[in-house]
Design an enzyme around this catalytic site. Structure first.
Site, mmCIF file in Angstrom:
data_model
loop_
_atom_site.group_PDB
_atom_site.id
_atom_site.type_symbol
_atom_site.label_atom_id
_atom_site.label_comp_id
_atom_site.label_asym_id
_atom_site.label_seq_id
_atom_site.Cartn_x
_atom_site.Cartn_y
_atom_site.Cartn_z
ATOM 1 N N THR A 1 0.830 -1.210 0.000
ATOM 2 C CA THR A 1 0.000 0.000 0.000
ATOM 3 C C THR A 1 0.867 1.264 0.000
ATOM 4 O O THR A 1 0.707 2.142 -0.857
ATOM 5 C CB THR A 1 -0.919 0.004 1.248
ATOM 6 O OG1 THR A 1 -1.652 -1.215 1.263
ATOM 7 C CG2 THR A 1 -1.865 1.172 1.246
ATOM 8 N N GLU B 1 9.347 10.279 9.497
ATOM 9 C CA GLU B 1 8.158 11.113 9.707
ATOM 10 C C GLU B 1 6.853 10.316 9.584
ATOM 11 O O GLU B 1 5.913 10.513 10.349
ATOM 12 C CB GLU B 1 8.161 12.262 8.687
ATOM 13 C CG GLU B 1 7.019 13.232 8.841
ATOM 14 C CD GLU B 1 7.015 13.920 10.199
ATOM 15 O OE1 GLU B 1 7.894 14.753 10.441
ATOM 16 O OE2 GLU B 1 6.143 13.608 11.026
ATOM 17 N N ILE C 1 0.663 13.581 9.245
ATOM 18 C CA ILE C 1 0.833 14.717 10.179
ATOM 19 C C ILE C 1 2.334 14.953 10.420
ATOM 20 O O ILE C 1 3.039 14.029 10.820
ATOM 21 C CB ILE C 1 0.143 14.433 11.530
ATOM 22 C CG1 ILE C 1 -1.342 14.130 11.344
ATOM 23 C CG2 ILE C 1 0.350 15.586 12.500
ATOM 24 C CD1 ILE C 1 -2.050 13.678 12.616
ATOM 25 N N GLY D 1 -7.375 -0.255 3.189
ATOM 26 C CA GLY D 1 -5.912 -0.235 3.253
ATOM 27 C C GLY D 1 -5.367 0.491 4.468
ATOM 28 O O GLY D 1 -4.209 0.894 4.489
ATOM 29 N N LYS E 1 3.980 4.003 18.423
ATOM 30 C CA LYS E 1 4.017 5.412 18.001
ATOM 31 C C LYS E 1 4.202 6.324 19.217
ATOM 32 O O LYS E 1 4.943 7.306 19.161
ATOM 33 C CB LYS E 1 2.738 5.770 17.254
ATOM 34 C CG LYS E 1 2.640 5.095 15.887
ATOM 35 C CD LYS E 1 1.261 5.214 15.296
ATOM 36 C CE LYS E 1 1.162 4.587 13.921
ATOM 37 N NZ LYS E 1 -0.205 4.425 13.449
HETATM 38 N N1 HSE Z 1 -2.425 0.656 10.732
HETATM 39 C C1 HSE Z 1 -1.944 1.975 10.967
HETATM 40 C C2 HSE Z 1 -3.111 2.846 11.385
HETATM 41 C C3 HSE Z 1 -1.316 2.497 9.712
HETATM 42 O O1 HSE Z 1 -4.247 2.412 11.190
HETATM 43 O O2 HSE Z 1 -2.913 3.925 11.907
HETATM 44 C C4 HSE Z 1 -0.616 3.800 9.868
HETATM 45 O O3 HSE Z 1 0.393 3.739 10.827
#
Ligand code: HSE
Length: 403
Positions: free
Chosen positions: A11, A124, A131, A182, A200
């Site tokens: 993707t 990033e 973002i 996706g 994250k």
């Molecule tokens: N699977 C992650 C989400 C993709 O849905 O945020 C982006 O990091």
């Protein structure tokens, strides 16, 4: 002319290939020179796709080609991705990646190799999709002591909860739609169990507080236990359930947690719908800031990866600074964090509720007649757990309140 390789044609990889073709001229202007994709690495074949001309199946072709200056890793995972990124840096190529699992696990190590070799390692797109939150923390908020990073950091779960909150869909249908669009990880349990948000949050917290936050130390709860009944209560309370990742500086250190929270209507996170993410940052001088944008999806994520490619071309020979040192940050025990809790209980009189929780707000819904919803007063998680122990199976559910 700068020659690059893309690792992975899924993707995000196909998105980066597309952004570099579609916006070729403006990218050349902004980078100061043309950017050409020399190779795309993938094990699969793509008959009839323009990628065929540059498709390779062997990473060594990329590693051994001195013309390739930049590698964009968008394969995901920490197996081959780690091996290839490390080998690319060691071979003198700068790297950018959208891979939060890789950055959370090996980010500091890979940054150190890049620093030693005078290369860039940028990521990033690993947090918050398009973002520009990493650049903001690294390059804009450098005059501040940051004391909070909180937000909706996973597009898939926000999409699912939004469909449940606003459209009354059930969890399974909403997840299927997110996968079809996706947004979800290859294994969606990383999204719905909160692991993606956790990684994250570890990355953003490491950058914000300047020390390594180990994602394994972050208390993490996902959204798989959220039911239609919980959503019904949320509605009755004028709130929405959101999966939040939060880290905060306190007088005793920093704590971090990932969990579903009940967010009230006047909180800016309440209105973050669909696949959008939002990150709240607080600095001791800047005050409060909110960043908002698409948190997942092919082109938004590819846009962030491509911006890193441009940044690397612009910074050739220069170090892109980061505040993330190799010192470890020992997180505070979340048992000591205070907050309010929403609880669903059964077989409890109002007198018993008051005895257990003190002054608590109660809620009843139209359909759930044999139970009661309570918002507790402020208490530590430890104190709440002690009460939960006394309640046993009379406690149906607990969801934290975002204050
Ligand atoms: N699977 C992650 C989400 C993709 O849905 O945020 C982006 O990091």
């Amino acid at each position: 002319m700068s020659k690059i390789a893309i690792l992975g044609y899924g993707t995000v990889g196909s998105g980066v290939f597309c952004v570099l073709r579609e916006n070729k001229d403006l990218i050349a202007r902004r980078a100061g020179e043309a950017v050409e994709v020399k190779y795309v690495l993938d094990l699969r074949e793509f008959p009839g796709d323009p990628v065929e001309d540059v498709l390779v199946h062997d990473f060594d072709i990329i590693k051994n080609d001195p013309e390739v200056e930049i590698v964009a890793e968008v394969m995901g995972g920490t197996g081959a991705a780690y091996k290839f990124v490390k080998a690319s840096l060691e071979a003198g190529k700068s790297v950018c990646t959208s891979n939060k699992a890789l950055v959370a696990e090996y980010g500091r190590e890979l940054m150190a190799i890049a620093e030693e070799k005078g290369l860039c390692f940028l990521f990033e797109a690993s947090c918050g999709g398009v973002i520009p939150i990493i650049r903001a923390i690294n390059e804009s908020l450098t005059a501040d002591e940051l004391d909070e990073v909180s937000g909706i950091l996973n597009g898939t779960t926000n999409y699912i909860l939004d469909q449940m909150n606003r459209c009354g869909k059930d969890f399974g249908d909403a997840l299927k739609e997110a996968q079809e669009k996706g947004y979800a990880e290859a294994d969606p349990s990383a999204d719905v169990e909160g692991h993606d948000t956790c990684r994250k949050l570890a990355i953003l917290s490491s950058l914000a507080y300047g020390k390594c936050v180990n994602y394994k130390d972050i208390d993490t709860e996902g959204i798989t236990a959220i039911t239609r009944e919980d959503i019904e209560y949320a509605r009755a309370m004028g709130r929405r359930i959101k999966l939040l990742g939060t880290s905060r500086r306190t007088p005793d250190g920093v704590y971090a947690i990932v969990a579903p929270f009940l967010v009230e209507e006047n909180n800016p996170l309440y209105g973050i719908e669909d696949v959008y993410n939002a990150v709240f940052v607080h600095g001791n001088m800047a005050g409060s800031l909110m960043f908002y944008g698409s948190g997942a999806g092919k082109l938004p994520t590819a846009s962030a990866v491509t911006a890193d490619i441009i940044e690397i071309v612009r910074n050739r020979g220069h170090k892109v600074p980061t505040n993330w040192t190799s010192e470890s940050l020992c997180l505070e025990d979340t048992a000591l964090i205070t907050g309010r809790f929403f609880v669903r209980v059964r077989d409890l009189t109002h007198g018993e509720i008051e005895e257990l929780f003190g002054e608590a707000e109660t809620f009843e819904t139209e359909h759930l007649l044999d139970e009661i919803g309570i918002i507790t007063p402020n208490m530590t998680q430890e104190a709440f757990r002690a009460i939960a122990g006394k309640l046993g199976d009379r406690l149906i559910k607990m969801i934290r309140i975002k204050d």
